[in-house]
Scaffold this motif. Sequence first.
Motif, short mmCIF file in Angstrom:
data_model
loop_
_atom_site.label_atom_id
_atom_site.label_comp_id
_atom_site.label_asym_id
_atom_site.label_seq_id
_atom_site.Cartn_x
_atom_site.Cartn_y
_atom_site.Cartn_z
N ALA A 85 0.85 -1.21 0.00
CA ALA A 85 0.00 0.00 0.00
C ALA A 85 0.88 1.24 0.00
N GLY A 86 1.39 1.58 -1.12
CA GLY A 86 2.18 2.78 -1.29
C GLY A 86 3.63 2.65 -0.86
N THR A 87 3.99 1.60 -0.15
CA THR A 87 5.38 1.38 0.27
C THR A 87 5.71 -0.10 0.13
N ASP A 88 7.01 -0.41 0.25
CA ASP A 88 7.43 -1.82 0.21
C ASP A 88 6.78 -2.59 1.35
N GLY A 89 6.48 -3.87 1.08
CA GLY A 89 5.88 -4.71 2.10
C GLY A 89 6.86 -5.74 2.67
N ASP A 90 6.59 -6.22 3.87
CA ASP A 90 7.46 -7.21 4.53
C ASP A 90 6.58 -8.18 5.31
N ALA A 91 6.86 -9.49 5.15
CA ALA A 91 6.09 -10.52 5.86
C ALA A 91 7.02 -11.66 6.28
N SER A 92 6.62 -12.39 7.32
CA SER A 92 7.43 -13.50 7.83
C SER A 92 6.55 -14.75 7.95
N LEU A 93 7.19 -15.91 7.74
CA LEU A 93 6.50 -17.20 7.88
C LEU A 93 7.47 -18.23 8.42
N ALA A 94 7.08 -18.93 9.50
CA ALA A 94 7.91 -19.98 10.10
C ALA A 94 7.36 -21.35 9.69
N LEU A 95 8.26 -22.22 9.20
CA LEU A 95 7.86 -23.56 8.77
C LEU A 95 8.18 -24.60 9.85
N VAL A 96 7.35 -25.62 9.90
CA VAL A 96 7.52 -26.71 10.87
C VAL A 96 8.35 -27.82 10.22
N ALA A 97 9.42 -28.23 10.91
CA ALA A 97 10.28 -29.29 10.38
C ALA A 97 9.55 -30.64 10.42
N LEU A 98 9.72 -31.44 9.36
CA LEU A 98 9.12 -32.77 9.32
C LEU A 98 9.85 -33.71 10.28
N THR A 99 9.14 -34.70 10.81
CA THR A 99 9.74 -35.72 11.69
C THR A 99 9.52 -37.12 11.14
N THR A 100 8.92 -37.23 9.95
CA THR A 100 8.69 -38.53 9.34
C THR A 100 9.07 -38.47 7.86
N ASN A 101 9.21 -39.66 7.29
CA ASN A 101 9.48 -39.76 5.86
C ASN A 101 8.83 -41.04 5.35
N ASN A 102 8.70 -41.16 4.07
CA ASN A 102 8.14 -42.36 3.46
C ASN A 102 9.26 -43.34 3.13
N VAL A 103 8.98 -44.61 3.30
CA VAL A 103 9.95 -45.67 2.98
C VAL A 103 9.38 -46.50 1.84
N PHE A 104 10.17 -46.66 0.79
CA PHE A 104 9.76 -47.41 -0.38
C PHE A 104 10.52 -48.74 -0.43
N PHE A 105 9.79 -49.83 -0.62
CA PHE A 105 10.41 -51.15 -0.72
C PHE A 105 10.30 -51.64 -2.16
N PHE A 106 11.45 -52.14 -2.67
CA PHE A 106 11.52 -52.74 -3.99
C PHE A 106 12.14 -54.14 -3.82
N VAL A 107 11.29 -55.14 -3.84
CA VAL A 107 11.71 -56.51 -3.57
C VAL A 107 11.80 -57.25 -4.90
N GLY A 108 13.03 -57.44 -5.39
CA GLY A 108 13.23 -58.07 -6.68
C GLY A 108 13.29 -57.03 -7.79
N SER A 109 13.82 -57.43 -8.93
CA SER A 109 13.91 -56.52 -10.08
C SER A 109 13.89 -57.36 -11.38
N PRO A 110 13.51 -56.77 -12.54
CA PRO A 110 13.14 -55.35 -12.70
C PRO A 110 11.78 -55.02 -12.11
N LEU A 111 10.89 -55.99 -11.99
CA LEU A 111 9.61 -55.77 -11.34
C LEU A 111 9.61 -56.44 -9.97
N GLN A 112 8.87 -55.85 -9.06
CA GLN A 112 8.83 -56.37 -7.69
C GLN A 112 8.11 -57.72 -7.64
N ILE A 113 8.58 -58.59 -6.75
CA ILE A 113 7.94 -59.89 -6.52
C ILE A 113 6.67 -59.68 -5.71
N MET A 114 5.57 -60.17 -6.20
CA MET A 114 4.30 -60.04 -5.48
C MET A 114 4.20 -61.10 -4.38
#
Length: 424
Positions: A85-114
Amino acid sequence: MKRCTLSLVFPFLAASAFAQLNATINVTDLGTGAPLQNATVMLDGNFQSTDAAGQAIFAGLADNTYEYTVSAACYTSGLGSITIAGTDGDASLALVALTTNNVFFFVGSPLQIMGASVTLYDGADYNYSFVTSDPFGDMVADVPYGEYSYSITIPCYQPVSGTLTVACNNGDGIAAFAEPLPATANNVFFFVGSPMQILGATVNLTDSADYNYSFVTSSPFGDMVADVPFGEYSYTITTPCYEPVSGTVTVECINGDGIAVFTEPVEIDIDLAVTLTGSVLTAAAVGLDYQWVDCDNGNAPIDGANGQGFEPTVNGSYAVTITSGDCSQTSLCTAVTITGFEDGEGQDAVMVFPNPFNDMVTVRNRGGSGTVRVAIFNMAGQVVVEETRSGVELLTIQTAHLPSGSYTLRLTTGGASTTSHLVK
Protein backbone atom coordinates in the motif's frame (compact mmCIF):
# COMPACT_ATOMS: atom_id res chain seq x y z
CA MET A 1 -3.22 30.18 -12.30
CA LYS A 2 -5.76 27.48 -11.54
CA ARG A 3 -5.01 25.80 -14.86
CA CYS A 4 -1.30 25.52 -13.98
CA THR A 5 -2.02 23.89 -10.62
CA LEU A 6 -4.15 21.15 -12.16
CA SER A 7 -1.47 20.26 -14.63
CA LEU A 8 1.10 19.74 -11.91
CA VAL A 9 -1.18 17.54 -9.71
CA PHE A 10 -2.09 15.09 -12.48
CA PRO A 11 1.50 13.87 -13.17
CA PHE A 12 1.94 13.27 -9.43
CA LEU A 13 -1.18 11.10 -9.16
CA ALA A 14 -0.19 9.12 -12.23
CA ALA A 15 3.26 8.43 -10.82
CA SER A 16 1.73 7.13 -7.57
CA ALA A 17 -0.65 4.81 -9.40
CA PHE A 18 2.17 3.03 -11.26
CA ALA A 19 4.81 2.90 -8.48
CA GLN A 20 7.11 -0.22 -8.54
CA LEU A 21 7.25 -1.59 -4.97
CA ASN A 22 8.97 -4.61 -3.33
CA ALA A 23 7.59 -7.47 -1.18
CA THR A 24 10.07 -9.22 1.14
CA ILE A 25 9.14 -12.68 2.54
CA ASN A 26 11.21 -13.88 5.52
CA VAL A 27 11.22 -17.70 6.07
CA THR A 28 12.47 -19.27 9.33
CA ASP A 29 12.49 -22.61 11.18
CA LEU A 30 9.67 -22.60 13.73
CA GLY A 31 11.62 -24.70 16.20
CA THR A 32 14.96 -22.85 16.13
CA GLY A 33 14.06 -19.49 14.64
CA ALA A 34 16.97 -19.81 12.21
CA PRO A 35 16.53 -18.49 8.64
CA LEU A 36 15.80 -21.11 5.99
CA GLN A 37 17.86 -20.90 2.82
CA ASN A 38 16.61 -22.34 -0.50
CA ALA A 39 12.97 -22.37 0.55
CA THR A 40 10.71 -21.84 -2.48
CA VAL A 41 8.29 -18.88 -2.27
CA MET A 42 5.53 -18.42 -4.88
CA LEU A 43 3.82 -14.98 -5.06
CA ASP A 44 1.69 -13.55 -7.86
CA GLY A 45 2.70 -16.42 -10.18
CA ASN A 46 6.42 -15.89 -9.63
CA PHE A 47 8.91 -18.14 -7.80
CA GLN A 48 11.84 -17.05 -5.67
CA SER A 49 14.31 -19.03 -3.50
CA THR A 50 15.27 -17.65 -0.14
CA ASP A 51 18.84 -16.47 0.34
CA ALA A 52 21.17 -17.16 3.25
CA ALA A 53 19.16 -14.68 5.34
CA GLY A 54 16.00 -16.63 4.60
CA GLN A 55 14.54 -13.83 2.40
CA ALA A 56 12.81 -13.87 -0.98
CA ILE A 57 12.27 -10.40 -2.54
CA PHE A 58 9.64 -9.80 -5.21
CA ALA A 59 10.10 -6.43 -7.05
CA GLY A 60 7.86 -4.31 -9.23
CA LEU A 61 4.59 -4.89 -7.38
CA ALA A 62 1.64 -2.54 -7.45
CA ASP A 63 -0.52 -1.79 -4.44
CA ASN A 64 -2.51 -4.91 -3.62
CA THR A 65 -2.86 -7.81 -1.18
CA TYR A 66 -0.97 -10.89 -2.38
CA GLU A 67 -1.25 -14.54 -1.28
CA TYR A 68 1.98 -16.54 -1.19
CA THR A 69 3.05 -20.13 -0.44
CA VAL A 70 6.36 -21.38 0.92
CA SER A 71 7.80 -24.89 0.60
CA ALA A 72 11.13 -26.33 1.69
CA ALA A 73 12.69 -29.76 1.73
CA CYS A 74 12.05 -31.53 5.06
CA TYR A 75 9.44 -28.97 6.16
CA THR A 76 5.69 -28.70 5.96
CA SER A 77 4.48 -26.14 3.43
CA GLY A 78 3.15 -22.76 4.63
CA LEU A 79 0.68 -20.13 3.35
CA GLY A 80 0.55 -16.40 4.01
CA SER A 81 -0.45 -12.98 2.62
CA ILE A 82 1.21 -9.56 2.26
CA THR A 83 -0.30 -6.12 1.50
CA ILE A 84 1.45 -3.47 -0.62
CA ALA A 85 0.00 0.00 0.00
CA GLY A 86 2.18 2.78 -1.29
CA THR A 87 5.38 1.38 0.27
CA ASP A 88 7.43 -1.82 0.21
CA GLY A 89 5.88 -4.71 2.10
CA ASP A 90 7.46 -7.21 4.53
CA ALA A 91 6.09 -10.52 5.86
CA SER A 92 7.43 -13.50 7.83
CA LEU A 93 6.50 -17.20 7.88
CA ALA A 94 7.91 -19.98 10.10
CA LEU A 95 7.86 -23.56 8.77
CA VAL A 96 7.52 -26.71 10.87
CA ALA A 97 10.28 -29.29 10.38
CA LEU A 98 9.12 -32.77 9.32
CA THR A 99 9.74 -35.72 11.69
CA THR A 100 8.69 -38.53 9.34
CA ASN A 101 9.48 -39.76 5.86
CA ASN A 102 8.14 -42.36 3.46
CA VAL A 103 9.95 -45.67 2.98
CA PHE A 104 9.76 -47.41 -0.38
CA PHE A 105 10.41 -51.15 -0.72
CA PHE A 106 11.52 -52.74 -3.99
CA VAL A 107 11.71 -56.51 -3.57
CA GLY A 108 13.23 -58.07 -6.68
CA SER A 109 13.91 -56.52 -10.08
CA PRO A 110 13.14 -55.35 -12.70
CA LEU A 111 9.61 -55.77 -11.34
CA GLN A 112 8.83 -56.37 -7.69
CA ILE A 113 7.94 -59.89 -6.52
CA MET A 114 4.30 -60.04 -5.48
CA GLY A 115 3.24 -61.70 -2.22
CA ALA A 116 6.38 -60.97 -0.19
CA SER A 117 5.75 -60.41 3.54
CA VAL A 118 7.66 -57.34 4.75
CA THR A 119 8.00 -56.24 8.37
CA LEU A 120 9.58 -52.93 9.39
CA TYR A 121 10.34 -52.40 13.10
CA ASP A 122 12.50 -50.28 15.39
CA GLY A 123 12.90 -52.53 18.43
CA ALA A 124 10.65 -50.30 20.51
CA ASP A 125 7.00 -49.66 19.63
CA TYR A 126 7.05 -49.33 15.86
CA ASN A 127 6.10 -52.49 13.98
CA TYR A 128 4.48 -52.45 10.56
CA SER A 129 3.88 -55.37 8.21
CA PHE A 130 2.47 -55.61 4.71
CA VAL A 131 2.44 -57.89 1.66
CA THR A 132 3.91 -56.57 -1.58
CA SER A 133 1.20 -55.88 -4.17
CA ASP A 134 2.58 -53.27 -6.59
CA PRO A 135 5.03 -54.39 -9.29
CA PHE A 136 6.68 -50.95 -9.14
CA GLY A 137 7.28 -50.95 -5.37
CA ASP A 138 5.30 -50.41 -2.16
CA MET A 139 5.37 -47.40 0.15
CA VAL A 140 5.19 -47.24 3.93
CA ALA A 141 4.06 -43.69 4.68
CA ASP A 142 5.09 -41.33 7.48
CA VAL A 143 7.68 -43.46 9.22
CA PRO A 144 9.20 -41.53 12.18
CA TYR A 145 12.88 -40.63 11.90
CA GLY A 146 15.14 -43.27 13.43
CA GLU A 147 16.95 -46.58 12.93
CA TYR A 148 14.95 -49.57 11.68
CA SER A 149 15.32 -53.25 10.85
CA TYR A 150 13.32 -55.08 8.23
CA SER A 151 12.67 -58.70 7.32
CA ILE A 152 11.31 -60.08 4.05
CA THR A 153 9.94 -63.60 3.58
CA ILE A 154 8.67 -65.05 0.31
CA PRO A 155 7.55 -68.61 -0.40
CA CYS A 156 10.36 -70.50 -2.17
CA TYR A 157 12.90 -67.72 -1.57
CA GLN A 158 15.56 -67.32 1.08
CA PRO A 159 14.65 -64.80 3.83
CA VAL A 160 16.12 -61.30 3.58
CA SER A 161 16.85 -58.91 6.43
CA GLY A 162 18.55 -55.56 6.76
CA THR A 163 18.61 -52.12 8.42
CA LEU A 164 17.86 -48.60 7.24
CA THR A 165 17.89 -45.06 8.61
CA VAL A 166 14.80 -42.91 8.22
CA ALA A 167 15.81 -39.22 8.02
CA CYS A 168 14.97 -36.12 5.97
CA ASN A 169 17.00 -37.23 2.90
CA ASN A 170 16.45 -33.82 1.26
CA GLY A 171 12.74 -34.44 1.23
CA ASP A 172 12.99 -37.59 -0.87
CA GLY A 173 11.71 -40.92 0.45
CA ILE A 174 13.93 -43.71 1.79
CA ALA A 175 14.41 -46.62 -0.61
CA ALA A 176 15.12 -50.22 0.40
CA PHE A 177 16.15 -52.59 -2.40
CA ALA A 178 16.20 -56.36 -1.86
CA GLU A 179 17.11 -59.19 -4.23
CA PRO A 180 15.86 -62.43 -2.60
CA LEU A 181 17.60 -65.59 -3.78
CA PRO A 182 15.61 -68.73 -4.60
CA ALA A 183 15.36 -71.12 -1.65
CA THR A 184 17.64 -74.16 -1.65
CA ALA A 185 16.38 -75.83 1.54
CA ASN A 186 13.15 -76.57 3.39
CA ASN A 187 12.08 -77.80 6.81
CA VAL A 188 11.07 -81.45 7.28
CA PHE A 189 8.52 -82.34 9.96
CA PHE A 190 8.30 -85.85 11.40
CA PHE A 191 5.13 -87.22 13.02
CA VAL A 192 5.81 -90.68 14.46
CA GLY A 193 2.50 -92.20 15.57
CA SER A 194 -0.89 -90.55 16.04
CA PRO A 195 -2.87 -88.79 17.35
CA MET A 196 0.11 -87.80 19.53
CA GLN A 197 3.67 -88.52 18.50
CA ILE A 198 5.55 -91.39 20.18
CA LEU A 199 8.35 -89.88 22.26
CA GLY A 200 11.82 -91.41 22.37
CA ALA A 201 11.90 -92.63 18.74
CA THR A 202 15.30 -92.32 17.03
CA VAL A 203 15.00 -90.77 13.55
CA ASN A 204 17.85 -90.75 11.03
CA LEU A 205 17.63 -88.72 7.80
CA THR A 206 20.29 -89.28 5.10
CA ASP A 207 20.95 -88.68 1.42
CA SER A 208 23.25 -90.57 -0.94
CA ALA A 209 26.08 -88.08 -0.37
CA ASP A 210 27.11 -86.41 2.88
CA TYR A 211 23.87 -85.41 4.62
CA ASN A 212 23.26 -87.35 7.83
CA TYR A 213 21.10 -86.05 10.68
CA SER A 214 19.71 -87.90 13.69
CA PHE A 215 17.46 -86.88 16.56
CA VAL A 216 15.16 -88.36 19.19
CA THR A 217 11.49 -87.38 19.12
CA SER A 218 10.66 -85.12 22.05
CA SER A 219 7.51 -83.18 21.13
CA PRO A 220 4.08 -84.82 21.19
CA PHE A 221 3.09 -82.57 18.28
CA GLY A 222 5.95 -83.51 15.94
CA ASP A 223 9.63 -82.60 15.50
CA MET A 224 11.22 -80.39 12.85
CA VAL A 225 14.52 -80.79 11.00
CA ALA A 226 15.37 -77.29 9.76
CA ASP A 227 16.94 -76.21 6.47
CA VAL A 228 17.30 -79.56 4.74
CA PRO A 229 18.79 -79.00 1.24
CA PHE A 230 16.54 -79.83 -1.69
CA GLY A 231 16.96 -83.43 -2.82
CA GLU A 232 16.01 -87.07 -2.27
CA TYR A 233 16.40 -88.57 1.21
CA SER A 234 15.98 -91.83 3.08
CA TYR A 235 14.87 -92.07 6.69
CA THR A 236 14.82 -94.78 9.33
CA ILE A 237 12.86 -94.72 12.58
CA THR A 238 13.59 -97.04 15.49
CA THR A 239 11.42 -97.00 18.58
CA PRO A 240 11.69 -99.25 21.63
CA CYS A 241 8.96 -101.90 21.50
CA TYR A 242 7.98 -100.97 17.92
CA GLU A 243 8.91 -102.43 14.54
CA PRO A 244 11.50 -100.33 12.63
CA VAL A 245 10.17 -97.97 9.95
CA SER A 246 11.97 -96.74 6.83
CA GLY A 247 11.04 -94.68 3.80
CA THR A 248 12.04 -91.92 1.39
CA VAL A 249 11.11 -88.24 1.14
CA THR A 250 11.65 -85.54 -1.49
CA VAL A 251 12.64 -82.14 -0.13
CA GLU A 252 11.58 -79.25 -2.39
CA CYS A 253 9.85 -75.87 -2.17
CA ILE A 254 6.13 -76.83 -2.04
CA ASN A 255 5.03 -73.17 -1.98
CA GLY A 256 7.18 -72.47 1.04
CA ASP A 257 5.46 -75.01 3.28
CA GLY A 258 7.51 -77.61 5.09
CA ILE A 259 7.71 -81.28 4.13
CA ALA A 260 5.67 -83.60 6.38
CA VAL A 261 6.52 -87.25 7.05
CA PHE A 262 3.83 -89.33 8.78
CA THR A 263 4.59 -92.83 10.09
CA GLU A 264 2.63 -95.38 12.14
CA PRO A 265 5.10 -97.82 13.76
CA VAL A 266 3.65 -101.23 14.65
CA GLU A 267 4.04 -102.15 18.30
CA ILE A 268 6.02 -105.33 19.08
CA ASP A 269 3.82 -107.94 20.77
CA ILE A 270 5.76 -109.81 23.48
CA ASP A 271 3.84 -112.66 25.12
CA LEU A 272 3.83 -111.66 28.79
CA ALA A 273 1.81 -114.64 30.02
CA VAL A 274 3.20 -116.42 33.11
CA THR A 275 2.07 -119.83 34.39
CA LEU A 276 2.35 -121.05 37.97
CA THR A 277 2.86 -124.76 38.56
CA GLY A 278 3.17 -125.53 42.24
CA SER A 279 5.64 -122.87 43.28
CA VAL A 280 7.39 -122.63 39.87
CA LEU A 281 6.75 -119.63 37.62
CA THR A 282 7.28 -120.02 33.87
CA ALA A 283 7.22 -117.32 31.19
CA ALA A 284 5.31 -118.26 28.03
CA ALA A 285 7.67 -116.35 25.71
CA VAL A 286 10.49 -118.54 24.41
CA GLY A 287 14.06 -117.68 23.46
CA LEU A 288 14.21 -114.14 24.88
CA ASP A 289 16.00 -112.47 27.79
CA TYR A 290 14.37 -112.72 31.22
CA GLN A 291 14.70 -110.95 34.54
CA TRP A 292 12.42 -111.95 37.42
CA VAL A 293 11.50 -109.16 39.83
CA ASP A 294 10.04 -108.89 43.31
CA CYS A 295 6.74 -107.02 43.07
CA ASP A 296 6.63 -106.61 46.86
CA ASN A 297 9.94 -104.76 46.72
CA GLY A 298 9.26 -102.17 44.03
CA ASN A 299 9.95 -104.63 41.20
CA ALA A 300 13.53 -105.00 42.37
CA PRO A 301 15.45 -107.48 40.17
CA ILE A 302 16.18 -110.82 41.83
CA ASP A 303 19.88 -111.59 41.58
CA GLY A 304 20.53 -114.50 39.21
CA ALA A 305 16.86 -115.04 38.32
CA ASN A 306 17.38 -114.84 34.58
CA GLY A 307 15.79 -118.03 33.24
CA GLN A 308 12.48 -118.64 31.56
CA GLY A 309 11.41 -120.41 34.75
CA PHE A 310 11.79 -119.28 38.36
CA GLU A 311 11.01 -121.00 41.69
CA PRO A 312 10.78 -118.56 44.60
CA THR A 313 11.99 -119.73 48.00
CA VAL A 314 9.65 -117.49 49.99
CA ASN A 315 6.04 -116.50 49.66
CA GLY A 316 5.50 -113.31 47.67
CA SER A 317 4.42 -111.68 44.43
CA TYR A 318 6.66 -111.94 41.36
CA ALA A 319 6.81 -110.78 37.74
CA VAL A 320 9.19 -111.18 34.83
CA THR A 321 10.70 -108.49 32.60
CA ILE A 322 11.20 -109.88 29.09
CA THR A 323 13.59 -108.20 26.65
CA SER A 324 13.55 -108.59 22.88
CA GLY A 325 16.15 -106.40 21.18
CA ASP A 326 15.75 -102.92 22.63
CA CYS A 327 12.24 -103.60 23.90
CA SER A 328 11.64 -104.58 27.53
CA GLN A 329 8.17 -105.31 28.91
CA THR A 330 7.10 -106.54 32.33
CA SER A 331 4.37 -109.07 33.04
CA LEU A 332 1.65 -108.77 35.60
CA CYS A 333 2.56 -109.84 39.12
CA THR A 334 1.76 -113.41 40.22
CA ALA A 335 1.29 -114.33 43.88
CA VAL A 336 3.19 -117.45 44.99
CA THR A 337 2.44 -119.44 48.13
CA ILE A 338 4.87 -122.29 48.70
CA THR A 339 2.92 -125.47 49.56
CA GLY A 340 3.27 -126.56 53.21
CA PHE A 341 5.53 -123.61 54.00
CA GLU A 342 5.09 -121.42 57.01
CA ASP A 343 8.01 -119.11 57.62
CA GLY A 344 9.77 -120.04 60.84
CA GLU A 345 7.82 -123.22 61.43
CA GLY A 346 9.85 -125.87 63.20
CA GLN A 347 12.86 -123.64 63.84
CA ASP A 348 13.35 -125.30 67.25
CA ALA A 349 13.39 -128.74 65.62
CA VAL A 350 16.01 -127.94 62.98
CA MET A 351 19.59 -126.76 63.33
CA VAL A 352 21.89 -125.85 60.42
CA PHE A 353 25.62 -125.33 60.96
CA PRO A 354 28.10 -123.91 60.34
CA ASN A 355 26.67 -120.66 58.99
CA PRO A 356 28.48 -119.14 57.17
CA PHE A 357 29.56 -122.47 55.68
CA ASN A 358 32.40 -123.56 53.42
CA ASP A 359 32.96 -127.15 52.16
CA MET A 360 30.00 -128.73 53.94
CA VAL A 361 26.90 -127.92 55.89
CA THR A 362 25.21 -130.13 58.50
CA VAL A 363 21.49 -130.24 59.09
CA ARG A 364 20.19 -131.66 62.38
CA ASN A 365 16.61 -132.88 62.26
CA ARG A 366 15.44 -133.57 65.80
CA GLY A 367 12.37 -135.42 64.51
CA GLY A 368 14.73 -138.06 63.23
CA SER A 369 12.16 -140.31 61.56
CA GLY A 370 10.46 -140.57 58.23
CA THR A 371 11.70 -139.23 54.90
CA VAL A 372 13.70 -136.01 55.00
CA ARG A 373 14.36 -133.92 51.87
CA VAL A 374 16.96 -131.17 51.91
CA ALA A 375 17.18 -128.69 49.01
CA ILE A 376 19.52 -125.70 48.71
CA PHE A 377 18.43 -122.84 46.40
CA ASN A 378 20.56 -120.04 44.99
CA MET A 379 19.21 -116.48 44.77
CA ALA A 380 17.79 -117.24 41.32
CA GLY A 381 15.49 -119.82 42.91
CA GLN A 382 17.40 -122.68 41.28
CA VAL A 383 18.01 -125.93 43.16
CA VAL A 384 21.80 -126.36 43.44
CA VAL A 385 21.88 -129.21 45.99
CA GLU A 386 19.21 -131.80 46.76
CA GLU A 387 19.34 -134.90 49.01
CA THR A 388 16.70 -137.23 50.40
CA ARG A 389 17.27 -139.47 53.48
CA SER A 390 15.11 -141.68 55.65
CA GLY A 391 15.23 -142.10 59.44
CA VAL A 392 18.28 -139.89 60.05
CA GLU A 393 18.83 -137.05 62.48
CA LEU A 394 22.06 -135.59 61.05
CA LEU A 395 22.61 -134.89 57.36
CA THR A 396 26.02 -133.74 56.14
CA ILE A 397 25.86 -132.13 52.70
CA GLN A 398 28.92 -131.43 50.52
CA THR A 399 28.96 -127.78 49.42
CA ALA A 400 32.54 -127.22 48.26
CA HIS A 401 31.37 -126.80 44.67
CA LEU A 402 29.03 -123.93 45.49
CA PRO A 403 30.24 -120.41 44.72
CA SER A 404 30.26 -117.78 47.42
CA GLY A 405 26.95 -116.07 47.95
CA SER A 406 23.59 -116.28 49.71
CA TYR A 407 21.48 -119.43 49.71
CA THR A 408 18.23 -120.74 51.09
CA LEU A 409 18.00 -124.25 52.61
CA ARG A 410 14.63 -125.92 52.72
CA LEU A 411 14.06 -129.04 54.84
CA THR A 412 10.86 -130.92 54.15
CA THR A 413 9.59 -133.69 56.36
CA GLY A 414 6.12 -135.04 56.99
CA GLY A 415 4.57 -132.55 54.55
CA ALA A 416 5.93 -129.51 56.45
CA SER A 417 8.81 -127.29 55.39
CA THR A 418 11.36 -125.22 57.28
CA THR A 419 13.71 -122.73 55.65
CA SER A 420 17.03 -121.32 56.73
CA HIS A 421 19.14 -118.61 55.09
CA LEU A 422 22.81 -119.49 54.56
CA VAL A 423 25.90 -117.63 53.45
CA LYS A 424 29.10 -119.04 51.96
